[in-house]
Design a protein around this motif. Structure first.
Motif, PDB file in Angstrom:
ATOM      1  N   CYS A   1     -13.314 -12.402 -11.065  1.00  0.00           N
ATOM      2  CA  CYS A   1     -13.385 -10.932 -11.043  1.00  0.00           C
ATOM      3  C   CYS A   1     -13.106 -10.319 -12.405  1.00  0.00           C
ATOM      4  CB  CYS A   1     -12.382 -10.364 -10.025  1.00  0.00           C
ATOM      5  SG  CYS A   1     -12.532 -11.037  -8.355  1.00  0.00           S
ATOM      6  N   ALA A   2     -12.648 -11.111 -13.372  1.00  0.00           N
ATOM      7  CA  ALA A   2     -12.187 -10.571 -14.653  1.00  0.00           C
ATOM      8  C   ALA A   2     -13.350 -10.133 -15.535  1.00  0.00           C
ATOM      9  CB  ALA A   2     -11.347 -11.615 -15.377  1.00  0.00           C
ATOM     10  N   GLU A   3     -13.153  -9.026 -16.229  1.00  0.00           N
ATOM     11  CA  GLU A   3     -14.137  -8.534 -17.186  1.00  0.00           C
ATOM     12  C   GLU A   3     -13.679  -8.755 -18.625  1.00  0.00           C
ATOM     13  OE1 GLU A   3     -14.951  -4.476 -16.298  1.00  0.00           O
ATOM     14  OE2 GLU A   3     -15.773  -4.896 -14.297  1.00  0.00           O
ATOM     15  N   ASP A   4     -12.361  -8.891 -18.816  1.00  0.00           N
ATOM     16  CA  ASP A   4     -11.776  -9.062 -20.145  1.00  0.00           C
ATOM     17  C   ASP A   4     -10.989 -10.371 -20.144  1.00  0.00           C
ATOM     18  OD1 ASP A   4     -10.227  -9.010 -22.461  1.00  0.00           O
ATOM     19  OD2 ASP A   4      -9.807  -6.875 -22.336  1.00  0.00           O
ATOM     20  N   PRO A   5     -11.280 -11.309 -21.060  1.00  0.00           N
ATOM     21  CA  PRO A   5     -10.579 -12.605 -21.071  1.00  0.00           C
ATOM     22  C   PRO A   5      -9.092 -12.515 -21.374  1.00  0.00           C
ATOM     23  CG  PRO A   5     -11.930 -12.361 -23.032  1.00  0.00           C
ATOM     24  CD  PRO A   5     -12.296 -11.231 -22.121  1.00  0.00           C
ATOM     25  N   HIS A   6      -8.615 -11.335 -21.832  1.00  0.00           N
ATOM     26  CA  HIS A   6      -7.207 -11.179 -22.177  1.00  0.00           C
ATOM     27  C   HIS A   6      -6.467 -10.210 -21.252  1.00  0.00           C
ATOM     28  CE1 HIS A   6      -7.541 -13.481 -25.896  1.00  0.00           C
ATOM     29  NE2 HIS A   6      -8.668 -12.835 -26.130  1.00  0.00           N
ATOM     30  N   HIS A   7      -7.140  -9.711 -20.223  1.00  0.00           N
ATOM     31  CA  HIS A   7      -6.518  -8.653 -19.430  1.00  0.00           C
ATOM     32  C   HIS A   7      -6.941  -8.742 -17.965  1.00  0.00           C
ATOM     33  CE1 HIS A   7      -6.240  -4.127 -18.375  1.00  0.00           C
ATOM     34  NE2 HIS A   7      -5.056  -4.685 -18.236  1.00  0.00           N
ATOM     35  N   PHE A   8      -5.956  -8.686 -17.071  1.00  0.00           N
ATOM     36  CA  PHE A   8      -6.186  -8.550 -15.638  1.00  0.00           C
ATOM     37  C   PHE A   8      -5.566  -7.231 -15.178  1.00  0.00           C
ATOM     38  CE2 PHE A   8      -6.145 -13.401 -14.807  1.00  0.00           C
ATOM     39  CZ  PHE A   8      -7.526 -13.460 -14.996  1.00  0.00           C
ATOM     40  N   LYS A   9      -6.291  -6.478 -14.404  1.00  0.00           N
ATOM     41  CA  LYS A   9      -5.750  -5.282 -13.775  1.00  0.00           C
ATOM     42  C   LYS A   9      -5.851  -5.494 -12.266  1.00  0.00           C
ATOM     43  CE  LYS A   9      -5.953  -0.232 -13.871  1.00  0.00           C
ATOM     44  NZ  LYS A   9      -6.654   0.956 -14.427  1.00  0.00           N
ATOM     45  N   LEU A  10      -4.701  -5.680 -11.615  1.00  0.00           N
ATOM     46  CA  LEU A  10      -4.679  -6.055 -10.213  1.00  0.00           C
ATOM     47  C   LEU A  10      -4.211  -4.903  -9.331  1.00  0.00           C
ATOM     48  CD1 LEU A  10      -2.847  -9.506 -10.500  1.00  0.00           C
ATOM     49  CD2 LEU A  10      -5.217  -8.950 -11.016  1.00  0.00           C
ATOM     50  N   GLN A  11      -4.779  -4.849  -8.133  1.00  0.00           N
ATOM     51  CA  GLN A  11      -4.269  -3.955  -7.095  1.00  0.00           C
ATOM     52  C   GLN A  11      -4.450  -4.655  -5.762  1.00  0.00           C
ATOM     53  OE1 GLN A  11      -6.133  -0.111  -5.399  1.00  0.00           O
ATOM     54  NE2 GLN A  11      -4.520   0.656  -6.758  1.00  0.00           N
ATOM     55  N   TRP A  12      -3.372  -4.708  -4.992  1.00  0.00           N
ATOM     56  CA  TRP A  12      -3.446  -5.344  -3.685  1.00  0.00           C
ATOM     57  C   TRP A  12      -2.455  -4.682  -2.743  1.00  0.00           C
ATOM     58  CZ3 TRP A  12      -0.527  -7.232  -7.624  1.00  0.00           C
ATOM     59  CH2 TRP A  12       0.768  -7.669  -7.345  1.00  0.00           C
ATOM     60  N   VAL A  13      -2.539  -5.035  -1.465  1.00  0.00           N
ATOM     61  CA  VAL A  13      -1.658  -4.436  -0.462  1.00  0.00           C
ATOM     62  C   VAL A  13      -0.909  -5.540   0.272  1.00  0.00           C
ATOM     63  CG1 VAL A  13      -3.211  -2.483  -0.144  1.00  0.00           C
ATOM     64  CG2 VAL A  13      -3.388  -4.452   1.397  1.00  0.00           C
ATOM     65  N   ALA A  14       0.234  -5.162   0.818  1.00  0.00           N
ATOM     66  CA  ALA A  14       0.964  -6.070   1.690  1.00  0.00           C
ATOM     67  C   ALA A  14       0.354  -5.999   3.084  1.00  0.00           C
ATOM     68  CB  ALA A  14       2.446  -5.681   1.744  1.00  0.00           C
ATOM     69  N   THR A  15       0.585  -7.027   3.875  1.00  0.00           N
ATOM     70  CA  THR A  15       0.107  -7.018   5.252  1.00  0.00           C
ATOM     71  C   THR A  15       0.770  -5.889   6.028  1.00  0.00           C
ATOM     72  OG1 THR A  15      -0.330  -9.399   5.263  1.00  0.00           O
ATOM     73  CG2 THR A  15       0.010  -8.346   7.401  1.00  0.00           C
ATOM     74  N   VAL A  16      -0.032  -5.150   6.772  1.00  0.00           N
ATOM     75  CA  VAL A  16       0.458  -4.032   7.562  1.00  0.00           C
ATOM     76  C   VAL A  16       0.545  -4.464   9.025  1.00  0.00           C
ATOM     77  CG1 VAL A  16       0.039  -1.656   8.290  1.00  0.00           C
ATOM     78  CG2 VAL A  16      -0.611  -2.397   5.977  1.00  0.00           C
ATOM     79  N   THR A  17       1.731  -4.363   9.608  1.00  0.00           N
ATOM     80  CA  THR A  17       1.926  -4.761  11.002  1.00  0.00           C
ATOM     81  C   THR A  17       1.037  -3.920  11.923  1.00  0.00           C
ATOM     82  OG1 THR A  17       4.215  -5.373  10.530  1.00  0.00           O
ATOM     83  CG2 THR A  17       3.610  -5.051  12.854  1.00  0.00           C
ATOM     84  N   GLY A  18       0.256  -4.601  12.754  1.00  0.00           N
ATOM     85  CA  GLY A  18      -0.579  -3.911  13.723  1.00  0.00           C
ATOM     86  C   GLY A  18      -1.943  -3.498  13.220  1.00  0.00           C
ATOM     87  N   LEU A  19      -2.208  -3.646  11.913  1.00  0.00           N
ATOM     88  CA  LEU A  19      -3.502  -3.252  11.374  1.00  0.00           C
ATOM     89  C   LEU A  19      -4.532  -4.326  11.694  1.00  0.00           C
ATOM     90  CD1 LEU A  19      -5.083  -1.188   9.634  1.00  0.00           C
ATOM     91  CD2 LEU A  19      -4.528  -2.610   7.653  1.00  0.00           C
ATOM     92  N   PRO A  20      -5.595  -3.989  12.452  1.00  0.00           N
ATOM     93  CA  PRO A  20      -6.622  -4.986  12.792  1.00  0.00           C
ATOM     94  C   PRO A  20      -7.272  -5.567  11.539  1.00  0.00           C
ATOM     95  CG  PRO A  20      -6.861  -3.005  14.136  1.00  0.00           C
ATOM     96  CD  PRO A  20      -5.869  -2.677  13.053  1.00  0.00           C
TER      97      PRO A  20
END
Length: 260
Positions: free
Chosen positions: A177-196
């Protein structure tokens, strides 16, 4: 030269000769095309191998010339190593080890800087209670952001091969997914209880995993632990002069350095 053979490798077609495929007799390809292993065929009669088709071009060119030629901005060294190991082409495995040592040697002095941010977001979703009965529900969700910068592109590639997004039922490495070999910009979520499960896909909510430990990262504590383990094993140490002690303890900023 022997008659040409067409291979279907992960959906990509390659045409080569039997002598090229068997030049390393102890390899998987050498064994397969010497008649010692059964060969799967696709619907068109081509020999089928269920592996990465894009990377196979480097495998095949090495068998043809005994030289490994990679583009200067090549970012899939870990995948190429994995494929070379699968095909058990020992000369290529040795060349890759030498190349990796050269890359790490050239980038021995390195800086790794990680900035972290976390927020809470409300997610709304529907829950199916009966065949035609749905109810609207909502829940709080932890959203994590991480900016990772490293002067050593080879280490960042290594890090990206271990961290994977999980979305739409599939894993994808950060390297892909990286566009820059020197930089990662990450965004993610924790598991949500009850979310299908289908709601993660519908709302484009990515979760983060570390492989091969097969561990989901549901907190910054786990994220920092995993990144530190990988960084320390590659010769990094915590920079005692930066960041501010309180920033480090609160997990806002992490800076590591590596010296020759």
């Amino acid at each position: 030269m022997s008659e040409p053979i067409t291979l279907n490798v992960g959906g990509k077609l390659y045409t080569t000769s039997l002598s090229t495929l068997t030049c390393c007799s102890d390899s998987m390809l050498g064994t397969m095309f010497s008649g010692k292993m059964p060969i799967k065929k696709d619907n068109h009669g081509n020999c089928f191998i269920d592996r990465d088709g894009k990377i196979f071009r480097y495998i095949l060119n090495f068998l043809r010339t005994s030289h490994l030629d990679l583009p200067e901005d090549f970012q899939e060294m870990s995948l190429l190593k994995r494929e070379a190991d699968f095909y058990q082409i020992q000369p290529l495995i040795e060349v890759l080890k030498e190349k990796e040592n050269e890359l790490y040697g050239a980038e021995k002095n390195a800086l790794l800087n990680i900035s972290l941010d976390q927020k809470v977001q409300v997610v709304h979703f529907t829950v199916r209670e009966a065949p035609q009965i749905y109810s609207l529900s909502s829940s709080k969700m932890d959203v994590f952001n991480a900016n990772i910068f490293c002067t050593s592109s080879s280490f960042l590639t290594h890090l990206g091969s271990k961290l994977c997004y999980y979305s739409s039922g599939t894993f994808s490495s950060l390297t892909s997914c990286a566009e820059d070999p020197h930089h990662f910009k990450l965004q993610w979520v924790a598991t949500v209880t009850g979310l299908p499960e289908e709601e993660y896909t519908r709302q484009n909510l990515k979760r983060l995993w570390v492989l091969p430990a097969n561990k989901q990262i549901n907190s910054f504590k786990v994220f920092v632990e995993e990144v530190l383990k990988m960084a320390l094993s590659e010769g990094f140490c915590i920079d005692s002069t930066h960041p501010d002690f309180l920033d480090f303890m609160t997990g806002k900023t992490i800076r590591l350095v590596r010296y020759r």
